[in-house]
Write a protein that holds these residues in place. Structure first.
Motif, PDB file in Angstrom:
ATOM      1  N   GLU A   5       6.969  11.731  21.975  1.00  0.00           N
ATOM      2  CA  GLU A   5       7.470  13.874  22.219  1.00  0.00           C
ATOM      3  C   GLU A   5       8.433  13.185  21.678  1.00  0.00           C
ATOM      4  N   LEU A   6       8.416  14.590  20.894  1.00  0.00           N
ATOM      5  CA  LEU A   6       9.049  15.832  20.218  1.00  0.00           C
ATOM      6  C   LEU A   6       9.249  16.788  20.374  1.00  0.00           C
ATOM      7  N   LYS A   7      10.539  17.186  20.624  1.00  0.00           N
ATOM      8  CA  LYS A   7      10.665  18.676  21.560  1.00  0.00           C
ATOM      9  C   LYS A   7      11.714  19.378  20.499  1.00  0.00           C
ATOM     10  N   ASP A   8      10.984  19.976  19.549  1.00  0.00           N
ATOM     11  CA  ASP A   8      11.758  21.420  18.820  1.00  0.00           C
ATOM     12  C   ASP A   8      12.834  20.069  18.047  1.00  0.00           C
ATOM     13  N   ILE A   9      12.099  19.788  16.966  1.00  0.00           N
ATOM     14  CA  ILE A   9      12.927  18.695  16.335  1.00  0.00           C
ATOM     15  C   ILE A   9      13.102  19.316  15.076  1.00  0.00           C
ATOM     16  N   MET A  10      14.076  19.652  14.307  1.00  0.00           N
ATOM     17  CA  MET A  10      14.749  20.015  12.926  1.00  0.00           C
ATOM     18  C   MET A  10      15.257  19.068  12.419  1.00  0.00           C
ATOM     19  N   LYS A  11      14.826  18.804  10.658  1.00  0.00           N
ATOM     20  CA  LYS A  11      15.678  18.022  10.054  1.00  0.00           C
ATOM     21  C   LYS A  11      15.820  18.675   8.666  1.00  0.00           C
ATOM     22  N   THR A  12      17.332  18.886   8.328  1.00  0.00           N
ATOM     23  CA  THR A  12      17.610  19.942   7.428  1.00  0.00           C
ATOM     24  C   THR A  12      18.794  19.038   6.558  1.00  0.00           C
ATOM     25  N   TYR A  13      18.570  19.347   5.535  1.00  0.00           N
ATOM     26  CA  TYR A  13      19.056  19.278   3.868  1.00  0.00           C
ATOM     27  C   TYR A  13      19.997  20.382   3.482  1.00  0.00           C
ATOM     28  N   GLN A  14      20.908  20.008   3.382  1.00  0.00           N
ATOM     29  CA  GLN A  14      21.937  21.231   2.458  1.00  0.00           C
ATOM     30  C   GLN A  14      21.948  20.612   1.241  1.00  0.00           C
ATOM     31  N   MET A  15      21.070  21.693   0.166  1.00  0.00           N
ATOM     32  CA  MET A  15      21.063  21.175  -1.582  1.00  0.00           C
ATOM     33  C   MET A  15      21.753  22.435  -2.233  1.00  0.00           C
ATOM     34  N   GLY A  16      22.828  22.072  -2.930  1.00  0.00           N
ATOM     35  CA  GLY A  16      23.693  23.075  -2.916  1.00  0.00           C
ATOM     36  C   GLY A  16      24.262  23.906  -2.090  1.00  0.00           C
ATOM     37  N   ASP A  17      23.655  25.230  -2.695  1.00  0.00           N
ATOM     38  CA  ASP A  17      23.916  26.386  -0.967  1.00  0.00           C
ATOM     39  C   ASP A  17      22.571  26.363  -0.753  1.00  0.00           C
ATOM     40  N   SER A  18      21.580  25.678  -0.482  1.00  0.00           N
ATOM     41  CA  SER A  18      20.576  26.426   0.108  1.00  0.00           C
ATOM     42  C   SER A  18      20.170  25.367   0.961  1.00  0.00           C
ATOM     43  N   VAL A  19      19.380  25.924   1.985  1.00  0.00           N
ATOM     44  CA  VAL A  19      19.062  24.524   3.111  1.00  0.00           C
ATOM     45  C   VAL A  19      18.232  24.372   2.784  1.00  0.00           C
ATOM     46  N   VAL A  20      17.079  22.872   3.124  1.00  0.00           N
ATOM     47  CA  VAL A  20      15.830  22.880   3.474  1.00  0.00           C
ATOM     48  C   VAL A  20      15.522  22.691   4.748  1.00  0.00           C
ATOM     49  N   HIS A  21      14.568  22.466   4.929  1.00  0.00           N
ATOM     50  CA  HIS A  21      14.001  22.752   6.241  1.00  0.00           C
ATOM     51  C   HIS A  21      12.863  21.486   6.020  1.00  0.00           C
ATOM     52  N   ALA A  22      13.258  20.378   6.573  1.00  0.00           N
ATOM     53  CA  ALA A  22      12.313  19.506   6.068  1.00  0.00           C
ATOM     54  C   ALA A  22      11.683  19.171   6.773  1.00  0.00           C
ATOM     55  N   LEU A  23      11.411  19.356   8.106  1.00  0.00           N
ATOM     56  CA  LEU A  23      11.223  19.600   9.170  1.00  0.00           C
ATOM     57  C   LEU A  23      11.469  20.318  10.498  1.00  0.00           C
ATOM     58  N   TYR A  24      10.880  22.008  10.761  1.00  0.00           N
ATOM     59  CA  TYR A  24      11.067  23.313  11.560  1.00  0.00           C
ATOM     60  C   TYR A  24      10.471  23.389  13.168  1.00  0.00           C
ATOM     61  N   HIS A  25      11.335  22.618  13.685  1.00  0.00           N
ATOM     62  CA  HIS A  25      10.392  23.423  15.432  1.00  0.00           C
ATOM     63  C   HIS A  25       9.573  21.925  15.238  1.00  0.00           C
ATOM     64  N   ASP A  57      15.980   6.999  10.983  1.00  0.00           N
ATOM     65  CA  ASP A  57      16.412   8.077  10.443  1.00  0.00           C
ATOM     66  C   ASP A  57      16.376   9.197  11.543  1.00  0.00           C
ATOM     67  N   ARG A  58      17.540  10.280  11.601  1.00  0.00           N
ATOM     68  CA  ARG A  58      17.817  11.033  12.937  1.00  0.00           C
ATOM     69  C   ARG A  58      17.729  12.017  12.778  1.00  0.00           C
ATOM     70  N   PRO A  59      16.926  12.984  13.830  1.00  0.00           N
ATOM     71  CA  PRO A  59      16.995  14.504  13.407  1.00  0.00           C
ATOM     72  C   PRO A  59      17.765  14.941  13.344  1.00  0.00           C
ATOM     73  N   THR A  60      17.973  16.354  12.562  1.00  0.00           N
ATOM     74  CA  THR A  60      19.120  16.949  12.895  1.00  0.00           C
ATOM     75  C   THR A  60      19.134  18.083  13.607  1.00  0.00           C
ATOM     76  N   SER A  61      18.265  17.917  14.729  1.00  0.00           N
ATOM     77  CA  SER A  61      18.219  18.672  16.251  1.00  0.00           C
ATOM     78  C   SER A  61      16.672  18.199  17.095  1.00  0.00           C
ATOM     79  N   GLY A  62      16.944  18.655  18.520  1.00  0.00           N
ATOM     80  CA  GLY A  62      15.839  18.380  19.060  1.00  0.00           C
ATOM     81  C   GLY A  62      16.297  17.304  20.196  1.00  0.00           C
ATOM     82  N   GLU A  63      14.846  16.791  20.468  1.00  0.00           N
ATOM     83  CA  GLU A  63      14.999  15.724  21.207  1.00  0.00           C
ATOM     84  C   GLU A  63      13.514  14.848  20.791  1.00  0.00           C
ATOM     85  N   TYR A  64      14.157  13.076  20.988  1.00  0.00           N
ATOM     86  CA  TYR A  64      13.057  12.375  20.776  1.00  0.00           C
ATOM     87  C   TYR A  64      12.716  11.449  22.046  1.00  0.00           C
ATOM     88  N   PHE A  65      11.458  11.660  22.851  1.00  0.00           N
ATOM     89  CA  PHE A  65      11.856  10.547  23.980  1.00  0.00           C
ATOM     90  C   PHE A  65      10.627   9.109  23.359  1.00  0.00           C
TER      91      PHE A  65
END
Ligand code: ADP
Ligand code: ADP
Length: 233
Positions: A5-25, A57-65
């Protein structure tokens, strides 16, 4: 209880000045015994999703059951332990060790599990027999076809009797006939009770699974079971 069960999982990479959301909510439930494929264009987040589902790997935020236990906060050792106990992995490039025989490759996870050599070799032999390679125990990867190598990799993934099998493009390097043989093995595994999750680019491979998830820009945009379809977009 969901096995995943994934709950509101985010995975975010910082690329210079911009942010890449590899996983978004991302929200997702996978029940025990499901057979699920994940599709989507290149860059849509499939690898990131598999890495998180597989505890690599671990998410940036959210819950993984996983089996009801929240693992997002686990440290590396806890994550590795959970992974080894619950998940078997199959990769596009087989990831076999070239210098080891089929039997030695399959037995490898049991070395880390502390099983003695006699039992390791016996269990590896049975696992290879189960995927139709009982006559290839002593062969090294280079002496086998792509389909045979992938069957060795599947035997290795099953050797610890994990509840979940995760496969990243398992038929990506195989011809059509070998692909269907490999899918038959996944189907049998699933029928025997394993939860199977695989990433694939190929619609005719995905169609052989019971549930098709489609990703786009880090989000799940479609979830189709053999019975019906839910569009999230
Ligand atoms: P897919 O497997 O569907 O091709 P990925 O999960 O590899 O997609 O990538 C999703 C997005 O996240 C892409 O935009 C990719 O460039 C970015 N991404 C993935 N891993 C990293 C990373 N380690 N560092 C920066 N960006 C990444
Ligand atoms: P796939 O063939 O599965 O889509 P990718 O080529 O998208 O694989 O990514 C392969 C690996 O490289 C992934 O593990 C991903 O995390 C990483 N990756 C993808 N995009 C980037 C990026 N922009 N920067 C760094 N690493 C990346």
């Amino acid at each position: 209880m969901s096995v995943i069960e994934l709950k509101d999982i985010m995975k975010t990479y910082q690329m210079g000045d911009s942010v890449v959301h590899a996983l978004y909510h991302v929200n997702l439930k996978i029940e025990p015994g499901e057979f699920t494929s994940i599709m989507g264009p290149s860059g849509s987040g499939k690898s990131t999703m598999m890495n998180i589902l597989g505890c690599l790997d671990r998410p940036t935020s959210g819950e993984y059951f996983l089996d009801g236990k929240e693992i997002a906060g686990y440290d590396d050792d806890e994550l590795a332990h959970t992974r080894n106990a619950k998940i078997g992995f199959v990769f596009q490039n087989f990831n076999l060790l070239a210098k080891l025989t089929a039997q030695e490759n399959v037995a490898l996870p049991l070395v880390y599990a502390g099983v003695d050599e006699e039992e390791r070799m016996e269990r590896a032999k049975k696992a290879l027999e189960a995927v139709g390679l009982g006559e290839r125990l002593e062969h090294k990867p280079m002496e086998m076809s792509g389909g045979q190598r992938q069957r060795v990799a599947i035997a290795r993934a099953l050797i610890n009797n994990p509840a979940i099998i995760m496969a990243d493009e398992p038929t990506g390097n195989l011809d059509t006939k070998s692909s269907y043989e490999i899918m038959d093995i996944f189907k049998k595994m699933n029928e025997s009770g394993k939860t199977v999750v695989m990433v694939t680019h190929e619609p005719d491979i995905a169609e052989q699974t019971k549930r098709i998830l489609v990703m786009r820009d880090g989000q799940l945009v479609s979830d189709e079971r053999s019975g019906g379809k839910t569009d999230y977009a």
